[in-house]
Write a protein that holds these residues in place. Structure first.
Motif, mmCIF file in Angstrom:
data_model
loop_
_atom_site.group_PDB
_atom_site.id
_atom_site.type_symbol
_atom_site.label_atom_id
_atom_site.label_comp_id
_atom_site.label_asym_id
_atom_site.label_seq_id
_atom_site.Cartn_x
_atom_site.Cartn_y
_atom_site.Cartn_z
ATOM 1 N N GLU A 1 55.208 29.135 2.936
ATOM 2 C CA GLU A 1 53.802 29.347 3.296
ATOM 3 C C GLU A 1 53.512 29.024 4.762
ATOM 4 O O GLU A 1 52.389 29.206 5.211
ATOM 5 C CB GLU A 1 52.910 28.509 2.385
ATOM 6 N N ARG A 2 54.530 28.579 5.479
ATOM 7 C CA ARG A 2 54.354 28.247 6.888
ATOM 8 C C ARG A 2 54.984 29.299 7.778
ATOM 9 O O ARG A 2 55.898 30.012 7.375
ATOM 10 C CB ARG A 2 54.982 26.881 7.198
ATOM 11 N N SER A 3 54.507 29.371 9.023
ATOM 12 C CA SER A 3 55.163 30.220 10.015
ATOM 13 C C SER A 3 56.531 29.626 10.313
ATOM 14 O O SER A 3 56.813 28.463 9.977
ATOM 15 C CB SER A 3 54.334 30.276 11.294
ATOM 16 N N SER A 4 57.396 30.405 10.963
ATOM 17 C CA SER A 4 58.730 29.902 11.283
ATOM 18 C C SER A 4 58.668 28.682 12.196
ATOM 19 O O SER A 4 59.449 27.736 12.040
ATOM 20 C CB SER A 4 59.568 31.015 11.925
ATOM 21 N N VAL A 5 57.730 28.681 13.143
ATOM 22 C CA VAL A 5 57.587 27.534 14.049
ATOM 23 C C VAL A 5 57.176 26.296 13.265
ATOM 24 O O VAL A 5 57.742 25.207 13.440
ATOM 25 C CB VAL A 5 56.556 27.843 15.156
ATOM 26 N N ALA B 1 60.033 25.110 10.968
ATOM 27 C CA ALA B 1 61.080 24.428 11.741
ATOM 28 C C ALA B 1 60.654 23.008 12.076
ATOM 29 O O ALA B 1 61.467 22.066 12.016
ATOM 30 C CB ALA B 1 61.395 25.211 13.003
ATOM 31 N N GLN B 2 59.400 22.828 12.415
ATOM 32 C CA GLN B 2 58.893 21.489 12.722
ATOM 33 C C GLN B 2 58.980 20.578 11.499
ATOM 34 O O GLN B 2 59.327 19.398 11.610
ATOM 35 C CB GLN B 2 57.451 21.581 13.222
ATOM 36 N N LEU B 3 58.689 21.133 10.328
ATOM 37 C CA LEU B 3 58.777 20.351 9.095
ATOM 38 C C LEU B 3 60.220 19.952 8.806
ATOM 39 O O LEU B 3 60.498 18.800 8.443
ATOM 40 C CB LEU B 3 58.199 21.156 7.929
ATOM 41 N N PRO C 1 66.637 21.416 16.360
ATOM 42 C CA PRO C 1 66.159 22.811 16.451
ATOM 43 C C PRO C 1 67.176 23.847 15.982
ATOM 44 O O PRO C 1 66.817 24.791 15.278
ATOM 45 C CB PRO C 1 65.844 22.969 17.943
ATOM 46 N N TRP C 2 68.453 23.694 16.368
ATOM 47 C CA TRP C 2 69.468 24.687 15.976
ATOM 48 C C TRP C 2 69.646 24.685 14.457
ATOM 49 O O TRP C 2 69.652 25.731 13.815
ATOM 50 C CB TRP C 2 70.803 24.387 16.658
#
Length: 233
Positions: A199-203, A206-208, A217-218
């Motif tokens: 339900e989240r954007s990719s950004v 990724a933060q989660l 990040p990788w």
């Protein structure tokens, strides 16, 4: 979604021939033993036409619909790659033509993505694959299907229950054992799930993911690619 090549897609999924979970037979059939609530389910897939895959499922009938949907996800059958044309990169065209029909596969579960990506951090393909293979042999289940030995992928609960000495014996570093345990605890506790990432954007997703100690990040990007099918990363 055409064009589709089962053999090429499974080869991408397997990465190396030493993969003991995703099996490609000499007859170009894909075999996989999947864990399910009622016990292991054996899946056999073959391409019977340019746009047709035939799937045979051996297991409790209650699991069939969910298993069929999962197989479609693993094999990327509905992925539209027209935006990934190689026309702007002429040097890539020969490879793009030779690989026509390959689709981006996904791991069978978010947990499987975690394990593969964490183990592969800063290691060669061969070394990391060998470690994952030893984990599967140590903690997974083995099943014979028509003369082929299949292995289920160890669950998060299997890894959390294993002693550090067992995990270290596979070749994992102490840091990666800790990261796997952090990820497993996040998933089994419900703090982290495929649903709350979807339900989240990719950004945002990724933060989660990066809130788990040991995931940068990788690692987060590859988990999103191979676990959630986020081609934008």
């Amino acid at each position: 979604m055409a064009p589709y090549r089962l053999d090429l897609t499974v080869s991408v999924l397997r990465r190396l021939s030493t993969n003991t979970v995703d099996v490609l037979t000499a007859e170009a059939q894909y075999l996989r033993a999947l864990g399910a609530a009622s016990g292991p389910v054996i899946v056999r897939v073959e391409q019977t036409g340019p746009e047709v895959l035939t799937v045979t499922i051996d297991g409790d009938a209650v699991e069939h619909d969910q298993t069929l949907a999962l197989v479609g996800r693993i094999l990327g059958v509905d992925r539209d790659l027209r935006l990934f044309g190689a026309a702007a990169l002429p040097w890539l065209n020969p490879l793009a033509l030779r690989m026509r029909g390959v689709k981006p596969p996904r791991y069978a579960s978010l947990w499987e993505a975690f394990v593969n990506v964490i183990v592969f951090q800063q290691l060669s393909l061969q070394s990391a694959t060998a470690i994952v293979r030893r984990m599967i042999l140590a903690l997974g289940r083995s099943i014979q299907s028509d003369g082929v030995l299949l292995h289920t992928f160890p669950s998060a609960e299997d890894v959390l229950a294993a002693k550090d000495s067992v995990l270290r014996a596979t070749g994992l570093s102490a840091t990666k054992v800790a990261t796997l345990r952090n990820a497993g605890e996040g998933l089994t506790s419900g703090i982290l799930s495929e649903e709350n990432l979807e339900e989240r954007s990719s950004v945002e997703a990724a933060q989660l993911l990066q809130q788990i100690k040991g995931i940068g990040p990788w690692t987060a990007a590859v988990i999103l690619l191979r676990g959630l099918g986020r081609l934008d990363v």
